[in-house]
Design a protein around this motif. Structure first.
Motif, PDB file in Angstrom:
ATOM      1  N   SER A  34       0.846  -1.340  -0.045  1.00 35.63           N
ATOM      2  CA  SER A  34       0.112   0.012   0.031  1.00 35.63           C
ATOM      3  C   SER A  34       0.856   1.255   0.167  1.00 35.63           C
ATOM      4  CB  SER A  34      -0.840   0.100   1.271  1.00 35.63           C
ATOM      5  OG  SER A  34      -1.669  -1.203   1.281  1.00 35.63           O
ATOM      6  N   VAL A  35       0.388   2.286  -0.809  1.00 38.33           N
ATOM      7  CA  VAL A  35       1.248   3.660  -0.898  1.00 38.33           C
ATOM      8  C   VAL A  35       0.303   4.628  -0.559  1.00 38.33           C
ATOM      9  CG1 VAL A  35       2.970   2.736  -2.341  1.00 38.33           C
ATOM     10  CG2 VAL A  35       1.084   3.629  -3.286  1.00 38.33           C
ATOM     11  N   SER A  36       0.788   5.668   0.175  1.00 41.71           N
ATOM     12  CA  SER A  36      -0.242   6.882   0.251  1.00 41.71           C
ATOM     13  C   SER A  36       0.355   8.140   0.137  1.00 41.71           C
ATOM     14  CB  SER A  36      -1.026   6.657   1.616  1.00 41.71           C
ATOM     15  OG  SER A  36      -0.157   6.960   2.677  1.00 41.71           O
ATOM     16  N   ALA A  37       0.021   9.306  -0.033  1.00 47.34           N
ATOM     17  CA  ALA A  37       0.567  10.789  -0.198  1.00 47.34           C
ATOM     18  C   ALA A  37      -0.619  11.557   0.354  1.00 47.34           C
ATOM     19  CB  ALA A  37       0.795  11.153  -1.534  1.00 47.34           C
ATOM     20  N   GLY A  38      -0.146  12.632   0.929  1.00 50.61           N
ATOM     21  CA  GLY A  38      -0.945  13.790   1.325  1.00 50.61           C
ATOM     22  C   GLY A  38      -0.402  15.099   1.337  1.00 50.61           C
ATOM     23  N   ARG A  39      -1.373  16.002   1.616  1.00 55.97           N
ATOM     24  CA  ARG A  39      -1.130  17.454   1.528  1.00 55.97           C
ATOM     25  C   ARG A  39      -2.046  18.211   1.920  1.00 55.97           C
ATOM     26  NH1 ARG A  39      -0.608  22.587  -0.908  1.00 55.97           N
ATOM     27  NH2 ARG A  39       1.134  23.338  -1.010  1.00 55.97           N
ATOM     28  N   HIS A  40      -1.665  18.985   3.082  1.00 62.56           N
ATOM     29  CA  HIS A  40      -2.785  19.976   3.519  1.00 62.56           C
ATOM     30  C   HIS A  40      -2.077  21.359   4.124  1.00 62.56           C
ATOM     31  CE1 HIS A  40      -1.620  18.535   7.604  1.00 62.56           C
ATOM     32  NE2 HIS A  40      -2.229  19.646   8.081  1.00 62.56           N
ATOM     33  N   GLU A  41      -3.014  22.386   4.107  1.00 61.67           N
ATOM     34  CA  GLU A  41      -2.403  23.723   4.513  1.00 61.67           C
ATOM     35  C   GLU A  41      -3.533  24.377   5.620  1.00 61.67           C
ATOM     36  OE1 GLU A  41      -2.440  27.622   1.653  1.00 61.67           O
ATOM     37  OE2 GLU A  41      -1.310  25.898   0.710  1.00 61.67           O
ATOM     38  N   VAL A  42      -2.863  24.956   6.581  1.00 59.61           N
ATOM     39  CA  VAL A  42      -3.582  25.457   7.626  1.00 59.61           C
ATOM     40  C   VAL A  42      -3.506  27.021   7.456  1.00 59.61           C
ATOM     41  CG1 VAL A  42      -3.890  25.577  10.051  1.00 59.61           C
ATOM     42  CG2 VAL A  42      -2.935  23.647   9.131  1.00 59.61           C
ATOM     43  N   ASP A  43      -4.631  27.529   7.544  1.00 58.92           N
ATOM     44  CA  ASP A  43      -4.595  29.379   7.511  1.00 58.92           C
ATOM     45  C   ASP A  43      -4.374  29.470   8.989  1.00 58.92           C
ATOM     46  OD1 ASP A  43      -5.214  31.730   7.519  1.00 58.92           O
ATOM     47  OD2 ASP A  43      -7.329  31.573   6.652  1.00 58.92           O
ATOM     48  N   MET A  44      -3.251  30.312   9.161  1.00 56.35           N
ATOM     49  CA  MET A  44      -2.775  30.654  10.302  1.00 56.35           C
ATOM     50  C   MET A  44      -3.532  31.937  11.130  1.00 56.35           C
ATOM     51  SD  MET A  44      -1.330  27.903  11.382  1.00 56.35           S
ATOM     52  CE  MET A  44      -0.427  28.456  13.031  1.00 56.35           C
ATOM     53  N   GLY A  45      -4.056  32.617  10.061  1.00 60.68           N
ATOM     54  CA  GLY A  45      -4.678  33.750  10.393  1.00 60.68           C
ATOM     55  C   GLY A  45      -3.931  34.937   9.945  1.00 60.68           C
ATOM     56  N   ALA A  46      -4.593  36.114  10.232  1.00 58.45           N
ATOM     57  CA  ALA A  46      -4.110  37.617   9.908  1.00 58.45           C
ATOM     58  C   ALA A  46      -2.756  37.708  10.119  1.00 58.45           C
ATOM     59  CB  ALA A  46      -4.992  38.657  10.094  1.00 58.45           C
ATOM     60  N   GLY A  47      -1.834  38.166   9.459  1.00 64.82           N
ATOM     61  CA  GLY A  47      -0.364  38.384   9.670  1.00 64.82           C
ATOM     62  C   GLY A  47       0.640  37.329   9.881  1.00 64.82           C
ATOM     63  N   LYS A  48       0.212  36.276   9.348  1.00 71.29           N
ATOM     64  CA  LYS A  48       1.055  35.101   9.597  1.00 71.29           C
ATOM     65  C   LYS A  48       0.706  34.197   8.233  1.00 71.29           C
ATOM     66  CE  LYS A  48       0.948  33.941  14.497  1.00 71.29           C
ATOM     67  NZ  LYS A  48       1.215  32.857  15.313  1.00 71.29           N
ATOM     68  N   VAL A  49       2.099  33.702   8.051  1.00 72.10           N
ATOM     69  CA  VAL A  49       2.075  32.607   6.747  1.00 72.10           C
ATOM     70  C   VAL A  49       1.157  31.264   7.047  1.00 72.10           C
ATOM     71  CG1 VAL A  49       3.594  31.658   5.230  1.00 72.10           C
ATOM     72  CG2 VAL A  49       4.412  33.541   6.466  1.00 72.10           C
ATOM     73  N   ASP A  50       0.669  31.009   5.996  1.00 73.15           N
ATOM     74  CA  ASP A  50      -0.042  29.427   6.129  1.00 73.15           C
ATOM     75  C   ASP A  50       0.984  28.302   6.273  1.00 73.15           C
ATOM     76  OD1 ASP A  50      -2.286  30.859   5.789  1.00 73.15           O
ATOM     77  OD2 ASP A  50      -2.610  30.299   3.540  1.00 73.15           O
ATOM     78  N   GLU A  51       0.787  27.267   7.246  1.00 68.40           N
ATOM     79  CA  GLU A  51       1.297  26.150   7.588  1.00 68.40           C
ATOM     80  C   GLU A  51       1.137  25.198   6.376  1.00 68.40           C
ATOM     81  OE1 GLU A  51       2.129  24.592  11.650  1.00 68.40           O
ATOM     82  OE2 GLU A  51       0.679  23.309  10.831  1.00 68.40           O
TER      83      GLU A  51
END
Length: 73
Positions: free
Chosen positions: A11-28
């Protein structure tokens, strides 16, 4: 993310997600891949994951890579 059972053993898997850290910060942003192979009572598995801009701090990163072998009796 997506996962795929190549056959009964692999079995193989891959994933990606982005978190909005709010105003004035870079998204994780996090991404990773994993694979596992089972033969009889033994499983070999590996994964690697990386996160950029940890906690909304530009330029910071964290990563982990792991390889495991497990036996079932």
């Amino acid at each position: 993310g997506a996962s795929f059972a190549v056959n009964d053993n692999l079995s193989v898997s891959a994933g990606r997600h982005e978190v909005d850290m709010g105003a004035g910060k870079v998204d994780e942003t996090s991404q990773g891949v994993a694979a596992s192979y089972t033969m009889g009572s033994m499983t070999v598995a590996a994964h690697t994951n990386k996160t950029d801009d940890v906690g909304g701090t530009a330029g910071s990163e964290d990563s982990v890579t792991e390889l495991s072998v497990a036996f079932a009796f």
